[in-house]
Motif scaffolding. Structure first.
Motif, PDB file in Angstrom:
ATOM      1  N   GLY A 214      57.235  38.048 -10.327  1.00 37.11           N
ATOM      2  CA  GLY A 214      56.401  38.075  -9.458  1.00 37.11           C
ATOM      3  C   GLY A 214      56.184  36.468  -8.984  1.00 37.11           C
ATOM      4  N   ALA A 215      57.023  35.667  -9.558  1.00 41.84           N
ATOM      5  CA  ALA A 215      56.550  33.992  -9.595  1.00 41.84           C
ATOM      6  C   ALA A 215      56.827  33.702  -7.797  1.00 41.84           C
ATOM      7  CB  ALA A 215      57.075  33.246 -10.184  1.00 41.84           C
ATOM      8  N   GLY A 216      55.794  33.032  -7.321  1.00 45.50           N
ATOM      9  CA  GLY A 216      56.172  32.723  -5.848  1.00 45.50           C
ATOM     10  C   GLY A 216      56.374  30.681  -5.738  1.00 45.50           C
ATOM     11  N   ARG A 217      56.690  30.310  -4.465  1.00 47.12           N
ATOM     12  CA  ARG A 217      57.347  29.079  -4.190  1.00 47.12           C
ATOM     13  C   ARG A 217      56.688  28.385  -5.495  1.00 47.12           C
ATOM     14  NH1 ARG A 217      58.902  29.055   2.079  1.00 47.12           N
ATOM     15  NH2 ARG A 217      60.145  30.417   1.725  1.00 47.12           N
ATOM     16  N   TYR A 218      55.079  28.128  -5.052  1.00 49.61           N
ATOM     17  CA  TYR A 218      54.857  26.903  -5.881  1.00 49.61           C
ATOM     18  C   TYR A 218      54.718  26.864  -6.802  1.00 49.61           C
ATOM     19  CZ  TYR A 218      52.558  25.554  -1.538  1.00 49.61           C
ATOM     20  OH  TYR A 218      52.446  25.515  -0.270  1.00 49.61           O
ATOM     21  N   ARG A 219      54.220  27.927  -7.893  1.00 52.36           N
ATOM     22  CA  ARG A 219      55.075  28.699  -9.621  1.00 52.36           C
ATOM     23  C   ARG A 219      56.681  28.136  -9.724  1.00 52.36           C
ATOM     24  NH1 ARG A 219      52.738  33.359 -12.149  1.00 52.36           N
ATOM     25  NH2 ARG A 219      53.436  31.987 -14.555  1.00 52.36           N
ATOM     26  N   GLN A 220      58.153  28.550  -8.697  1.00 51.31           N
ATOM     27  CA  GLN A 220      59.140  28.137  -9.350  1.00 51.31           C
ATOM     28  C   GLN A 220      58.682  26.581  -8.978  1.00 51.31           C
ATOM     29  OE1 GLN A 220      61.580  30.600  -6.284  1.00 51.31           O
ATOM     30  NE2 GLN A 220      60.059  32.643  -6.498  1.00 51.31           N
ATOM     31  N   PHE A 222      56.921  24.337 -10.033  1.00 54.37           N
ATOM     32  CA  PHE A 222      56.804  23.353 -11.155  1.00 54.37           C
ATOM     33  C   PHE A 222      57.305  24.196 -12.225  1.00 54.37           C
ATOM     34  CE2 PHE A 222      52.719  22.566  -7.479  1.00 54.37           C
ATOM     35  CZ  PHE A 222      53.198  21.744  -7.573  1.00 54.37           C
ATOM     36  N   HIS A 223      57.508  25.051 -12.594  1.00 55.30           N
ATOM     37  CA  HIS A 223      58.174  26.068 -13.834  1.00 55.30           C
ATOM     38  C   HIS A 223      59.522  26.171 -13.663  1.00 55.30           C
ATOM     39  CE1 HIS A 223      54.385  26.901 -15.220  1.00 55.30           C
ATOM     40  NE2 HIS A 223      53.605  27.382 -13.844  1.00 55.30           N
ATOM     41  N   ILE A 224      60.460  25.620 -12.827  1.00 55.64           N
ATOM     42  CA  ILE A 224      61.585  26.102 -12.399  1.00 55.64           C
ATOM     43  C   ILE A 224      62.999  24.499 -11.686  1.00 55.64           C
ATOM     44  CG2 ILE A 224      63.882  26.375 -11.690  1.00 55.64           C
ATOM     45  CD1 ILE A 224      62.067  29.260 -11.400  1.00 55.64           C
ATOM     46  N   THR A 225      62.071  23.778 -11.210  1.00 53.76           N
ATOM     47  CA  THR A 225      61.983  22.854 -10.245  1.00 53.76           C
ATOM     48  C   THR A 225      62.184  21.775 -10.840  1.00 53.76           C
ATOM     49  OG1 THR A 225      62.639  24.350  -7.658  1.00 53.76           O
ATOM     50  CG2 THR A 225      62.846  21.537  -7.980  1.00 53.76           C
ATOM     51  N   LEU A 226      60.739  21.284 -11.037  1.00 55.84           N
ATOM     52  CA  LEU A 226      60.598  20.427 -11.123  1.00 55.84           C
ATOM     53  C   LEU A 226      61.163  19.814 -13.024  1.00 55.84           C
ATOM     54  CD1 LEU A 226      57.034  19.243 -10.755  1.00 55.84           C
ATOM     55  CD2 LEU A 226      59.101  18.377  -9.427  1.00 55.84           C
ATOM     56  N   PRO A 227      61.604  20.499 -13.450  1.00 56.07           N
ATOM     57  CA  PRO A 227      62.106  20.166 -15.253  1.00 56.07           C
ATOM     58  C   PRO A 227      63.271  19.986 -15.048  1.00 56.07           C
ATOM     59  CG  PRO A 227      60.162  21.901 -15.214  1.00 56.07           C
ATOM     60  CD  PRO A 227      60.701  22.058 -13.767  1.00 56.07           C
ATOM     61  N   GLN A 228      64.041  20.894 -14.183  1.00 59.59           N
ATOM     62  CA  GLN A 228      65.745  21.059 -13.717  1.00 59.59           C
ATOM     63  C   GLN A 228      65.810  19.500 -13.339  1.00 59.59           C
ATOM     64  OE1 GLN A 228      68.165  23.108 -14.503  1.00 59.59           O
ATOM     65  NE2 GLN A 228      66.096  24.369 -15.911  1.00 59.59           N
ATOM     66  N   LEU A 229      64.596  19.466 -12.429  1.00 55.59           N
ATOM     67  CA  LEU A 229      64.870  17.177 -12.482  1.00 55.59           C
ATOM     68  C   LEU A 229      64.569  16.454 -13.061  1.00 55.59           C
ATOM     69  CD1 LEU A 229      63.522  18.005  -8.566  1.00 55.59           C
ATOM     70  CD2 LEU A 229      65.933  18.157  -8.949  1.00 55.59           C
ATOM     71  N   ARG A 230      64.594  16.670 -14.235  1.00 53.43           N
ATOM     72  CA  ARG A 230      64.244  15.650 -14.936  1.00 53.43           C
ATOM     73  C   ARG A 230      64.590  14.721 -15.817  1.00 53.43           C
ATOM     74  NH1 ARG A 230      63.540  16.193 -21.684  1.00 53.43           N
ATOM     75  NH2 ARG A 230      63.158  13.988 -22.280  1.00 53.43           N
ATOM     76  N   ASN A 231      66.057  14.866 -15.594  1.00 54.83           N
ATOM     77  CA  ASN A 231      67.265  13.415 -15.433  1.00 54.83           C
ATOM     78  C   ASN A 231      67.408  12.678 -14.724  1.00 54.83           C
ATOM     79  OD1 ASN A 231      67.444  14.180 -18.427  1.00 54.83           O
ATOM     80  ND2 ASN A 231      69.461  15.814 -17.490  1.00 54.83           N
ATOM     81  N   SER A 232      66.932  13.592 -13.546  1.00 52.65           N
ATOM     82  CA  SER A 232      67.105  12.918 -11.815  1.00 52.65           C
ATOM     83  C   SER A 232      66.144  12.099 -11.759  1.00 52.65           C
ATOM     84  CB  SER A 232      67.649  13.384 -11.332  1.00 52.65           C
ATOM     85  OG  SER A 232      68.562  14.279 -10.735  1.00 52.65           O
ATOM     86  N   VAL A 233      64.716  12.074 -12.345  1.00 49.70           N
ATOM     87  CA  VAL A 233      63.308  11.627 -12.580  1.00 49.70           C
ATOM     88  C   VAL A 233      63.716  10.550 -12.391  1.00 49.70           C
ATOM     89  CG1 VAL A 233      60.568  11.827 -12.366  1.00 49.70           C
ATOM     90  CG2 VAL A 233      62.236  13.561 -10.987  1.00 49.70           C
ATOM     91  N   VAL A 234      64.603  10.200 -14.283  1.00 49.59           N
ATOM     92  CA  VAL A 234      64.094   9.230 -14.855  1.00 49.59           C
ATOM     93  C   VAL A 234      65.092   8.329 -13.945  1.00 49.59           C
ATOM     94  CG1 VAL A 234      64.681   8.071 -16.868  1.00 49.59           C
ATOM     95  CG2 VAL A 234      63.971  10.716 -17.053  1.00 49.59           C
ATOM     96  N   THR A 235      66.534   8.459 -13.529  1.00 48.62           N
ATOM     97  CA  THR A 235      67.686   8.232 -13.074  1.00 48.62           C
ATOM     98  C   THR A 235      66.598   7.296 -11.745  1.00 48.62           C
ATOM     99  OG1 THR A 235      68.890   9.309 -13.954  1.00 48.62           O
ATOM    100  CG2 THR A 235      70.197   7.697 -11.733  1.00 48.62           C
ATOM    101  N   SER A 236      66.248   7.854 -10.872  1.00 51.75           N
ATOM    102  CA  SER A 236      65.263   7.118  -9.750  1.00 51.75           C
ATOM    103  C   SER A 236      64.176   6.035 -10.371  1.00 51.75           C
ATOM    104  CB  SER A 236      65.046   8.362  -8.948  1.00 51.75           C
ATOM    105  OG  SER A 236      64.211   7.839  -8.250  1.00 51.75           O
ATOM    106  N   MET A 237      63.512   6.487 -11.150  1.00 47.54           N
ATOM    107  CA  MET A 237      62.219   5.523 -11.371  1.00 47.54           C
ATOM    108  C   MET A 237      63.098   4.823 -11.494  1.00 47.54           C
ATOM    109  SD  MET A 237      59.864   8.109 -13.227  1.00 47.54           S
ATOM    110  CE  MET A 237      58.994   6.242 -12.993  1.00 47.54           C
ATOM    111  N   ILE A 238      64.262   4.697 -12.351  1.00 46.40           N
ATOM    112  CA  ILE A 238      64.927   3.084 -13.468  1.00 46.40           C
ATOM    113  C   ILE A 238      65.591   2.194 -11.923  1.00 46.40           C
ATOM    114  CG2 ILE A 238      67.034   2.111 -14.513  1.00 46.40           C
ATOM    115  CD1 ILE A 238      66.685   4.423 -16.507  1.00 46.40           C
TER     116      ILE A 238
END
Length: 318
Positions: A214-220, A222-238
């Motif tokens: 029952g999770a909507g798009r916003y919960r998906q 913040f709870h799935i997409t962003l955690p899975q993009l963690r390593n990409s966020v670090v690479t991009s920030m560097i």
């Protein structure tokens, strides 16, 4: 009379020899490639990166005006820069522009990258148009926006109700805003491409399970997409941090460090010292300080984020 009966020995069937599997050749073995594969890139990197860096490090302890032979000056260049108010101001401006780039580009790139990874209608066409700035050089982008924002003939001169007198390069706040906007416009597509590829690699089974719960798009998101993009966020920030610390062409063409020294960042000050003031020793010291600062900040980001402990689950799979 005795008859000796000799029985013939039973016929022994020839044993079938077990077929040995051919040993896998070194080319077919799964694993990391040998050092010889990296040798050409290593030689290229040593000649065009390590050797110039060593020369710059040596020159930072010399005095040289471009003519004659350099003379050893010890720590004179470093001490003069430490007492130079313009140098201290340029460090603050460099950090400010770098922070603005990270704050503006990171959320925008994530949202656009996740959107571009979907299957929306006309997504491919819009993504292609949006990625056009990525195909242009920093010089071309700076010349383009310099013409568009010209206070006499550009857009601000026709929209004084929005831009006031139209001179966006006449005050420090607006000039820094222009630099941050142009950098965001140019480099956001690059980081968007990073997040687009990372978002497409997220297993769809996670979203399917979330929909069942029952999770909507916003919960998906913040709870799935962003955690899975963690390593990409670090690479991009560097990449953003290193790019922000070494920005040069945008300042050179748009503001030339002005008004006054209000947008003189460290890389531009290095250019002024070395190629305008013919003080190549001081310019080399600034360049070496930028390299050291970018390395330290990158290492801090890697350590704090835990990026150095990341391991690929597909490593060694043929």
């Amino acid at each position: 009379m005795t008859t000796q009966i000799t029985s013939a020995p039973p016929a022994v069937e020839p044993r079938k020899r077990a077929r040995r599997r051919p040993e896998a050749s070194s080319a077919s073995r799964v694993g990391r490639p040998g050092f010889l594969w990296a040798l050409p890139a290593t030689v290229f990197f040593a000649l065009f990166a390590i050797a110039p860096l060593i020369m710059v490090a040596v020159l930072s302890f010399m005095t040289w005006n471009g003519l004659g032979s350099p003379e050893f000056a010890g720590l004179d260049n470093w001490s003069r820069l430490a007492d130079d108010p313009v140098m201290l101001k340029s460090i603050w401006l460099t950090l400010l522009l770098t922070a603005l780039g990270v704050v503006l580009q990171t959320p925008l790139s994530i949202v656009l990258g996740v959107w571009a990874a979907g299957h929306q209608r006309n997504r491919a066409v819009l993504s292609t148009v949006y990625f056009i700035p990525l195909l242009l050089s920093a010089t071309a982008v700076s010349v383009l926006w310099r013409a568009l924002l010209d206070p006499n003939f550009g857009v601000p001169s026709r929209a004084t109700w929005l831009f006031g007198d139209g001179n966006l390069f006449g005050e420090q706040a607006t000039a820094i805003g222009v630099l941050a906007f142009v950098s965001t416009w140019q480099f956001t597509p690059f980081h968007t491409l990073i997040y687009q590829g990372a978002a497409r690699a997220i297993p769809q089974v996670l979203y399917q399970a979330a929909e069942i719960d029952g999770a909507g798009r916003y919960r998906q998101f913040f709870h799935i997409t962003l955690p899975q993009l963690r390593n990409s966020v670090v690479t991009s920030m560097i990449l953003m941090i290193v790019g922000g610390l070494t920005t040069f062409e945008t300042v050179l063409i748009l503001t030339q460090g002005g008004p006054g020294t209000d947008t003189t960042i460290s890389a531009y000050y290095m250019y002024e010292k070395a190629f305008k003031g013919f003080d190549f020793g001081a310019g080399a010291a600034i360049a070496l300080a930028l390299v050291i600062a970018a390395t330290i900040v990158s290492l801090i980001v890697v350590r704090v984020s835990g990026y150095d402990k990341m391991r690929s689950d597909m490593e060694g799979v043929s």
